[in-house]
Design an enzyme around this catalytic site. Structure first.
Site, mmCIF file in Angstrom:
data_model
loop_
_atom_site.group_PDB
_atom_site.id
_atom_site.type_symbol
_atom_site.label_atom_id
_atom_site.label_comp_id
_atom_site.label_asym_id
_atom_site.label_seq_id
_atom_site.Cartn_x
_atom_site.Cartn_y
_atom_site.Cartn_z
ATOM 1 N N TYR A 15 32.580 42.595 35.093
ATOM 2 C CA TYR A 15 31.252 41.983 35.000
ATOM 3 C C TYR A 15 30.149 42.913 35.481
ATOM 4 O O TYR A 15 28.993 42.739 35.112
ATOM 5 C CB TYR A 15 31.211 40.681 35.812
ATOM 6 N N LYS A 25 47.160 42.725 37.410
ATOM 7 C CA LYS A 25 47.809 43.144 36.167
ATOM 8 C C LYS A 25 48.223 44.598 36.398
ATOM 9 O O LYS A 25 47.845 45.508 35.654
ATOM 10 C CB LYS A 25 46.816 42.976 35.010
ATOM 11 N N ASP A 85 49.312 37.010 33.710
ATOM 12 C CA ASP A 85 49.865 36.241 32.584
ATOM 13 C C ASP A 85 50.920 35.253 33.084
ATOM 14 O O ASP A 85 50.968 34.094 32.648
ATOM 15 C CB ASP A 85 50.432 37.166 31.483
ATOM 16 N N ASP A 120 37.876 34.005 37.132
ATOM 17 C CA ASP A 120 37.008 33.178 36.292
ATOM 18 C C ASP A 120 37.869 32.280 35.397
ATOM 19 O O ASP A 120 37.677 31.061 35.312
ATOM 20 C CB ASP A 120 36.142 34.131 35.432
ATOM 21 N N ASP A 137 39.264 28.075 36.232
ATOM 22 C CA ASP A 137 38.940 26.999 35.281
ATOM 23 C C ASP A 137 40.211 26.303 34.794
ATOM 24 O O ASP A 137 40.257 25.086 34.646
ATOM 25 C CB ASP A 137 38.160 27.540 34.073
#
Ligand code: NAD
Length: 357
Positions: A141, A191, A223, A247, A251
């Site tokens: 970001y 990751k 994942d 993020d 959610d």
């Protein structure tokens, strides 16, 4: 205690839900003998309309003078033009930056009375109590270089996933401190099998873990974590992730509880910095002005504010207990009523105040 709070109701349902949170904070302050001073300021779309700036200087000044900031939500169709030079979300990103908050705390807790509202099987979600800690200031970001260009006649877009070791260590420490106060478990999500940035993340996470031998630590790939959240959510205590994975995963986790309208959040920085508290949902323009929004996420954000910015643990617990009691007594707003009898926003706020009083 004398407490100075800045309220930023924002857009859509923001003013309705912040009004209820304020009512509840007044009752809890009265009960425990504190005095609250509020300064209500503009942010987001309404601030653009009135001043041309999504975070006017006056708003920023008020926030910097206060003990903590409680925000409703920003945005809505009126300001949605992606080509607009100023957008409501810019106000949100800037206030986070100016306050220096770098960790977003999102508790995902299933209230016993609402376990059946989850889209997952009730037996799987019962007892879920996860604290997500999402890094807020780095990653894709904010990393540079970023941009778009034409290469060999084709449009190319690019962003940079970047973290330095200090950014990783400070958010990991927040996670470990939390784990110590909770059930003593921490999962770091990365990751590292593919991305160099995430190898640095894991290396630093392991170094910080050495400082907390009493906390049970594990590494998980993002994942795999996306799957575990669905098939064994009650196994997790504290989960620390970078900005991008956080993020998405937070959610996903929020859906475990069955309602966006229930979930609070806190954004905090180094010791002594001013915290920002807000529900995780948006401005819900589809129901704005109807008096039917669920105010509980904002009320619970107020409880987080009491705990994290003011150290008022008994007061925070009183609010959380009142919310649990109201739900256990069967009171619901439309979003969690499953077609049954629904209270309006103000009525729900009143019920929490009564339970507190
Ligand atoms: P949203 O969270 O506003 O709404 C999604 C759905 O959930 C809607 O059907 C809404 O009615 C419902 N909902 C949300 N909060 C509720 C509540 N408290 N009570 C009952 N129902 C509730 O997400 P969206 O529709 O994708 O976004 C609407 C606007 O909010 C957009 O402009 C978006 O950019 C903005 N947004 C702001 C924030 C923020 O301020 N932090 C976060 C997300 C989205």
């Amino acid at each position: 205690m004398e407490i100075k709070l800045t309220l930023l109701p924002g857009d859509g349902i923001g003013p309705e839900i912040v009004t209820e949170a304020r009512k509840v904070l007044d009752v809890v302050a009265n009960r425990f003998g504190h005095t609250l001073y509020y300064n209500t300021q503009l942010i987001g779309g309404i601030a653009i309309d009135e001043t041309g700036d999504p975070l006017p200087e006056e708003t920023l000044g008020a926030c910097l003078q206060s003990d903590a900031v409680l925000l409703g939500a920003v945005g809505g169709p009126k300001w949605d033009d992606p080509k607009a030079a100023v957008r409501p979300e810019q106000g949100l990103l800037r206030i986070r930056k100016e306050l220096g908050v770098f960790a977003n705390l999102r508790p995902v807790k299933v209230f016993e009375a609402l376990a059946e509202a989850s889209p997952l099987k009730t037996e799987r979600v019962r007892g879920v109590d996860i604290m997500f800690v999402r890094e807020l200031t780095g990653d894709l970001y904010f990393g540079t270089p970023r941009g778009r260009e034409i290469v060999n006649g084709k449009r190319v877009g690019f962003n940079t996933m970047r973290y330095d070791e200090d950014e990783i260590a400070r958010v990991m420490r927040i996670g470990f401190e939390l784990a110590r106060q909770r059930r003593g478990k921490l999962a770091s999500v990365d990751k590292a099998n593919v991305l160099e940035t995430m190898r640095v993340w894991r290396e630093v996470a392991h170094e910080v873990a050495q400082e907390y031998p009493d906390v049970q630590y594990e590494d998980l790939l993002v994942d795999a974590m996306a799957m575990y959240l669905i098939n064994r959510p009650s196994d997790f205590d504290v989960v620390v992730t970078g900005n991008m994975f956080g993020d998405i995963l937070s959610d996903e986790a929020s859906m475990i509880t069955g309602s966006l309208g229930m979930l609070p959040s806190a954004s905090i920085g180094a010791d002594g910095s001013i915290g920002l508290y807000e529900p995780i949902h948006g401005s819900a323009p589809d129901i704005a002005g109807k008096g039917i929004a669920n105010p509980l996420a904002t009320i619970l954000s107020g409880a987080m504010l009491l705990r994290w910015s003011l150290g008022l643990h008994a007061e925070a617990e009183a609010v959380e207990t009142a919310v649990a009691q109201v739900l256990a007594a069967g009171h619901r707003t439309g979003d969690i009523a499953a077609g049954g009898k629904a209270l309006g926003t103000a009525e729900m706020g009143d019920k929490v105040c009564e339970a507190l009083g």
